[in-house]
Write a protein that holds these residues in place. Sequence first.
Motif, PDB file in Angstrom:
ATOM      1  N   LEU A  61       0.821  -1.199   0.000  1.00  0.00           N
ATOM      2  CA  LEU A  61       0.000   0.000   0.000  1.00  0.00           C
ATOM      3  C   LEU A  61       0.865   1.264   0.000  1.00  0.00           C
ATOM      4  O   LEU A  61       0.492   2.283  -0.590  1.00  0.00           O
ATOM      5  CB  LEU A  61      -0.920  -0.004   1.222  1.00  0.00           C
ATOM      6  CG  LEU A  61      -2.017   1.052   1.267  1.00  0.00           C
ATOM      7  CD1 LEU A  61      -2.989   0.870   0.119  1.00  0.00           C
ATOM      8  CD2 LEU A  61      -2.752   1.007   2.599  1.00  0.00           C
ATOM      9  N   ASP A  62       2.033   1.200   0.628  1.00  0.00           N
ATOM     10  CA  ASP A  62       2.899   2.375   0.693  1.00  0.00           C
ATOM     11  C   ASP A  62       3.365   2.837  -0.684  1.00  0.00           C
ATOM     12  O   ASP A  62       3.789   3.988  -0.840  1.00  0.00           O
ATOM     13  CB  ASP A  62       4.133   2.085   1.557  1.00  0.00           C
ATOM     14  CG  ASP A  62       3.801   2.043   3.041  1.00  0.00           C
ATOM     15  OD1 ASP A  62       2.694   2.477   3.403  1.00  0.00           O
ATOM     16  OD2 ASP A  62       4.645   1.565   3.826  1.00  0.00           O
ATOM     17  N   SER A  63       3.291   1.950  -1.670  1.00  0.00           N
ATOM     18  CA  SER A  63       3.742   2.333  -3.008  1.00  0.00           C
ATOM     19  C   SER A  63       2.643   2.993  -3.831  1.00  0.00           C
ATOM     20  O   SER A  63       2.902   3.487  -4.930  1.00  0.00           O
ATOM     21  CB  SER A  63       4.254   1.095  -3.763  1.00  0.00           C
ATOM     22  OG  SER A  63       3.172   0.218  -4.080  1.00  0.00           O
ATOM     23  N   LEU A  64       1.421   3.002  -3.322  1.00  0.00           N
ATOM     24  CA  LEU A  64       0.303   3.579  -4.062  1.00  0.00           C
ATOM     25  C   LEU A  64       0.249   5.094  -3.855  1.00  0.00           C
ATOM     26  O   LEU A  64       0.724   5.605  -2.838  1.00  0.00           O
ATOM     27  CB  LEU A  64      -1.014   2.950  -3.598  1.00  0.00           C
ATOM     28  CG  LEU A  64      -1.141   1.446  -3.754  1.00  0.00           C
ATOM     29  CD1 LEU A  64      -2.499   0.983  -3.231  1.00  0.00           C
ATOM     30  CD2 LEU A  64      -0.948   1.020  -5.183  1.00  0.00           C
ATOM     31  N   PRO A  65      -0.342   5.819  -4.801  1.00  0.00           N
ATOM     32  CA  PRO A  65      -0.528   7.266  -4.606  1.00  0.00           C
ATOM     33  C   PRO A  65      -1.354   7.528  -3.354  1.00  0.00           C
ATOM     34  O   PRO A  65      -2.297   6.795  -3.046  1.00  0.00           O
ATOM     35  CB  PRO A  65      -1.275   7.701  -5.864  1.00  0.00           C
ATOM     36  CG  PRO A  65      -0.969   6.642  -6.876  1.00  0.00           C
ATOM     37  CD  PRO A  65      -0.823   5.363  -6.114  1.00  0.00           C
ATOM     38  N   VAL A  66      -1.000   8.555  -2.621  1.00  0.00           N
ATOM     39  CA  VAL A  66      -1.702   8.906  -1.385  1.00  0.00           C
ATOM     40  C   VAL A  66      -1.918  10.410  -1.355  1.00  0.00           C
ATOM     41  O   VAL A  66      -1.050  11.179  -1.768  1.00  0.00           O
ATOM     42  CB  VAL A  66      -0.917   8.424  -0.148  1.00  0.00           C
ATOM     43  CG1 VAL A  66       0.450   9.076  -0.083  1.00  0.00           C
ATOM     44  CG2 VAL A  66      -1.699   8.661   1.137  1.00  0.00           C
ATOM     45  N   MET A  67      -3.079  10.838  -0.895  1.00  0.00           N
ATOM     46  CA  MET A  67      -3.352  12.267  -0.830  1.00  0.00           C
ATOM     47  C   MET A  67      -3.045  12.793   0.569  1.00  0.00           C
ATOM     48  O   MET A  67      -3.157  12.060   1.556  1.00  0.00           O
ATOM     49  CB  MET A  67      -4.804  12.564  -1.202  1.00  0.00           C
ATOM     50  CG  MET A  67      -5.812  12.017  -0.244  1.00  0.00           C
ATOM     51  SD  MET A  67      -7.478  12.635  -0.607  1.00  0.00           S
ATOM     52  CE  MET A  67      -7.628  12.217  -2.340  1.00  0.00           C
ATOM     53  N   PRO A  68      -2.644  14.050   0.678  1.00  0.00           N
ATOM     54  CA  PRO A  68      -2.378  14.614   2.001  1.00  0.00           C
ATOM     55  C   PRO A  68      -3.657  14.832   2.785  1.00  0.00           C
ATOM     56  O   PRO A  68      -4.682  15.241   2.234  1.00  0.00           O
ATOM     57  CB  PRO A  68      -1.684  15.943   1.682  1.00  0.00           C
ATOM     58  CG  PRO A  68      -2.185  16.309   0.320  1.00  0.00           C
ATOM     59  CD  PRO A  68      -2.371  15.014  -0.410  1.00  0.00           C
ATOM     60  N   VAL A  69      -3.599  14.556   4.076  1.00  0.00           N
ATOM     61  CA  VAL A  69      -4.708  14.837   4.983  1.00  0.00           C
ATOM     62  C   VAL A  69      -4.154  15.537   6.206  1.00  0.00           C
ATOM     63  O   VAL A  69      -2.967  15.419   6.521  1.00  0.00           O
ATOM     64  CB  VAL A  69      -5.479  13.565   5.386  1.00  0.00           C
ATOM     65  CG1 VAL A  69      -6.121  12.904   4.173  1.00  0.00           C
ATOM     66  CG2 VAL A  69      -4.572  12.573   6.105  1.00  0.00           C
ATOM     67  N   GLN A  70      -5.020  16.267   6.892  1.00  0.00           N
ATOM     68  CA  GLN A  70      -4.600  16.998   8.082  1.00  0.00           C
ATOM     69  C   GLN A  70      -5.584  16.740   9.209  1.00  0.00           C
ATOM     70  O   GLN A  70      -6.792  16.641   8.986  1.00  0.00           O
ATOM     71  CB  GLN A  70      -4.521  18.502   7.791  1.00  0.00           C
ATOM     72  CG  GLN A  70      -5.856  19.113   7.389  1.00  0.00           C
ATOM     73  CD  GLN A  70      -5.727  20.548   6.903  1.00  0.00           C
ATOM     74  OE1 GLN A  70      -4.894  20.867   6.070  1.00  0.00           O
ATOM     75  NE2 GLN A  70      -6.564  21.436   7.451  1.00  0.00           N
ATOM     76  N   PRO A  71      -5.103  16.606  10.455  1.00  0.00           N
ATOM     77  CA  PRO A  71      -6.036  16.476  11.582  1.00  0.00           C
ATOM     78  C   PRO A  71      -6.672  17.822  11.882  1.00  0.00           C
ATOM     79  O   PRO A  71      -5.990  18.855  11.893  1.00  0.00           O
ATOM     80  CB  PRO A  71      -5.127  16.017  12.721  1.00  0.00           C
ATOM     81  CG  PRO A  71      -3.772  16.543  12.376  1.00  0.00           C
ATOM     82  CD  PRO A  71      -3.688  16.549  10.873  1.00  0.00           C
ATOM     83  N   VAL A  72      -7.978  17.819  12.113  1.00  0.00           N
ATOM     84  CA  VAL A  72      -8.670  19.057  12.485  1.00  0.00           C
ATOM     85  C   VAL A  72      -9.299  18.961  13.868  1.00  0.00           C
ATOM     86  O   VAL A  72      -9.704  19.974  14.440  1.00  0.00           O
ATOM     87  CB  VAL A  72      -9.747  19.442  11.438  1.00  0.00           C
ATOM     88  CG1 VAL A  72      -9.097  19.677  10.082  1.00  0.00           C
ATOM     89  CG2 VAL A  72     -10.829  18.386  11.336  1.00  0.00           C
TER      90      VAL A  72
END
Length: 350
Positions: A61-72
């Motif tokens: 899974l680490d090789s797949l594209p990933v989008m940035p997320v932020q804790p709110v």
Amino acid sequence: MLYAILTICLAADSRSCGTVTPVGHAFAAQAECEAAAPRIARDWLGSQSGWTLDRLECAPLDSLPVMPVQPVADGVHVHVGQIAQFEDSPDGWIANLGFVIGRDSIAVIDAGASRRQGEALFAAIRRISDKPISHLIVTHMHPDHAFGAEVFREAGATIVGHQRLADALQGRGPTYLDNLVRLYGAGAMAGTRVVLPDVAVADSLDIDLGDRVLTLKAVATAHSDNDLTVLDRATGTFFAGDLVFRGLTPIVDGSLPGWLDWMAAPQAGGPVVPGHGPVAASWPDAVTAQQDFLTTLAQATRQTIRDGLPMSQAVPAIVGALQPFAGEWASFPDSAARDATAAFKELEWE
């Protein structure tokens, strides 16, 4: 964990290729994945039309594209999309998406504009938690929020939406999808399908993720006729979907008076996650600019109607009245004209 990654191409155009990762199949060992991958590919392609398999591999899974997320807030994460309309975006990843982690499971709020974006959100979730994804909540029908849904159905989620969502997706979904393929290409939209909800919310619904309750509320016609809000009662975080725009010009696709009425009733006091733009710390921060814009839109539209202008003259006059807002909102010229047209069509019958 390892996943089978399919590179697929349109049989009629070998240049239109994209990748698909069926996320419902995860493997602990390379050999297990490689043994199962041909069957996974056959099953997945069997439900598609016009696509052929070009390459098949197994990867972590680490090789797949990933989008940035932020804790709110505690256990609440948000991806803030590009502040642009589809026509001004390279890939359509313009909507805010989020997820809430409970003791037992995870709920995702909106799935993105394509299967590819849904997979990138799935990868982002899995970097933070391996808990089951029990629910995908779709805030409304527009493709930037709804078209990554199949990824989460494959992951085991129940898809939840407004009681009018299914009809809206059935009526508009195919046209939306055709438009996105024309805009971004078949490869970027590979595997993207219109997916209908499993659960329809007519009024309100509570979802318990384990010591964490989300309250979903169906809204009367406002931004659209199928808006759904999500309140995380543990933190007060309020997911407004496209009932709140920040930075991107609001789009009226439902009822302008209905939208103004909805904004007049303050919502919960925690962070407010809009459908577009940065997360707001409070309700006034979230909606004041949008209220000013939409109030001016309504006032200018009613004035053109009182003046007896036909729509061909009214729309430019309304856009002119909105010009003081032009520097505050992205994608303003086209969106303002669209809003003026929608407002005139609705309000001339008041």
